[in-house]
Design an enzyme around this catalytic site. Structure first.
Site, mmCIF file in Angstrom:
data_model
loop_
_atom_site.group_PDB
_atom_site.id
_atom_site.type_symbol
_atom_site.label_atom_id
_atom_site.label_comp_id
_atom_site.label_asym_id
_atom_site.label_seq_id
_atom_site.Cartn_x
_atom_site.Cartn_y
_atom_site.Cartn_z
ATOM 1 C CG HIS A 53 -1.612 1.174 1.210
ATOM 2 N ND1 HIS A 53 -1.457 1.983 2.455
ATOM 3 C CD2 HIS A 53 -2.510 1.485 0.900
ATOM 4 C CE1 HIS A 53 -2.051 3.318 2.429
ATOM 5 N NE2 HIS A 53 -3.369 3.023 1.133
ATOM 6 C CD GLU A 56 -2.654 2.071 -3.418
ATOM 7 O OE1 GLU A 56 -3.630 3.522 -3.538
ATOM 8 O OE2 GLU A 56 -3.026 0.548 -2.966
ATOM 9 C CG HIS A 57 0.001 6.324 -0.929
ATOM 10 N ND1 HIS A 57 -0.341 7.149 -0.002
ATOM 11 C CD2 HIS A 57 -0.905 5.219 -0.333
ATOM 12 C CE1 HIS A 57 -1.573 6.786 0.667
ATOM 13 N NE2 HIS A 57 -2.157 5.331 0.302
ATOM 14 C CD GLU A 133 -4.445 6.069 3.406
ATOM 15 O OE1 GLU A 133 -3.915 4.982 3.760
ATOM 16 O OE2 GLU A 133 -4.001 7.927 2.750
#
Length: 216
Positions: A53, A56-57, A133
Site C-alpha cells: 500500500h 502504491e502511494h 490513514e
C-alpha cells in the site's frame, strides 16, 4: 451467471508482460489499467507492514518522464481520471478518459508501474499521510470489525494482516525496503495491462511494446 460476449485478445510480450485488448467503438472513451500480482500477502519478511500500500502511494511521486506535478497535469490535460488500490493479492492502477489520450495515458501508467523515481525526499512526509490513514481506520468501528473478522478467519494465513499494515511494523519500513520491493515485485511477468474502449488494437500493442521495452 451469464457474462457478456467479448472480443478481447490476449498478448504476451517478449518481456513476459500480458496485454489484454478489448476494443469497443461504442463511445470515444478508454480505460487503461495495470494489474500487478503483488499485494499485502507478498510482503515476505515485512508481512503486516503495509509495504504494498505504501508503494502504491509513492509511485505517484514522479516517473522517469514526469515529475509528480507533471504526471498529474498530463493526465488532467488529457481529460483523464486516475486512481489505484491495493488488496491482499494485487495492486491496480487505472486511468479513464477520452480515447484520443491513449498514448499519454499509457505513458503515464507504464511510468507509474515500471519507472517510478520513489524519491527519498518524499518518503517521510508520505509516511505521515499513511499513519493518519491507519489511525483513522482504528477509530472506525466497521474497520475494526473487519480486522477482527479477518484475523480470526485467517489465523494461519497472510490475509490475517491488514492491507494498510500495523502501525509499529509500518514505522520500521525504510526507503530501501520500498525500492527493493518495487524492483522484486513490479516485474513484467507479474503484470497485466488491460485496455478497453475505443482504440486501435495494433496501435495499442505497438505503444505498450515500445513503452515497456526496457522492462525485465
Amino acid at each position: 451467471m451469464d457474462y457478456p460476449l467479448t472480443h478481447a485478445t490476449r498478448h504476451t510480450l517478449p518481456n513476459g508482460l500480458t496485454l489484454i485488448l478489448d476494443p469497443d467503438p461504442a463511445a470515444p472513451v478508454i480505460s487503461v489499467q495495470a494489474w500487478i500480482a503483488s499485494g499485502s500477502i507478498h510482503e515476505d519478511k515485512k508481512l503486516g507492514a503495509g509495504l504494498s500500500h505504501f508503494l502504491e502511494h509513492m509511485v505517484f511521486k514522479g516517473t522517469r518522464d514526469y515529475s509528480s506535478e507533471g504526471l498529474a497535469q498530463a493526465v488532467q490535460a488529457g481529460g483523464g481520471h486516475w486512481n489505484a488500490y491495493t488488496t491482499f493479492e494485487r495492486t491496480v492502477y487505472y486511468i479513464d478518459g477520452p480515447s484520443h489520450s491513449l498514448e499519454t495515458f499509457l505513458k503515464c501508467l507504464t511510468g507509474l508501474v515500471f519507472f517510478p523515481v520513489i524519491p527519498e525526499s518524499e518518503f517521510e512526509s508520505e509516511k505521515d499521510v499513511i499513519r493518519r490513514e491507519i489511525d483513522m481506520g482504528l477509530d472506525d468501528p466497521d474497520n475494526a470489525s473487519i480486522r477482527l473478522l479477518l484475523s480470526t478467519a485467517f489465523a494461519v494465513d497472510a490475509r490475517r494482516q491488514p492491507v494498510i499494515g500495523h502501525r509499529h511494523l509500518f514505522d520500521e519500513i525504510s526507503h530501501t525496503d520500498l525500492t527493493d520491493y518495487h524492483r522484486n515485485r513490479y516485474t513484467p511477468d507479474r503484470t497485466h495491462v488491460v485496455i478497453s474502449g475505443d482504440f486501435d488494437p495494433d496501435k495499442a500493442l505497438a505503444l505498450v511494446t515500445t513503452l515497456t521495452a526496457d522492462c525485465k
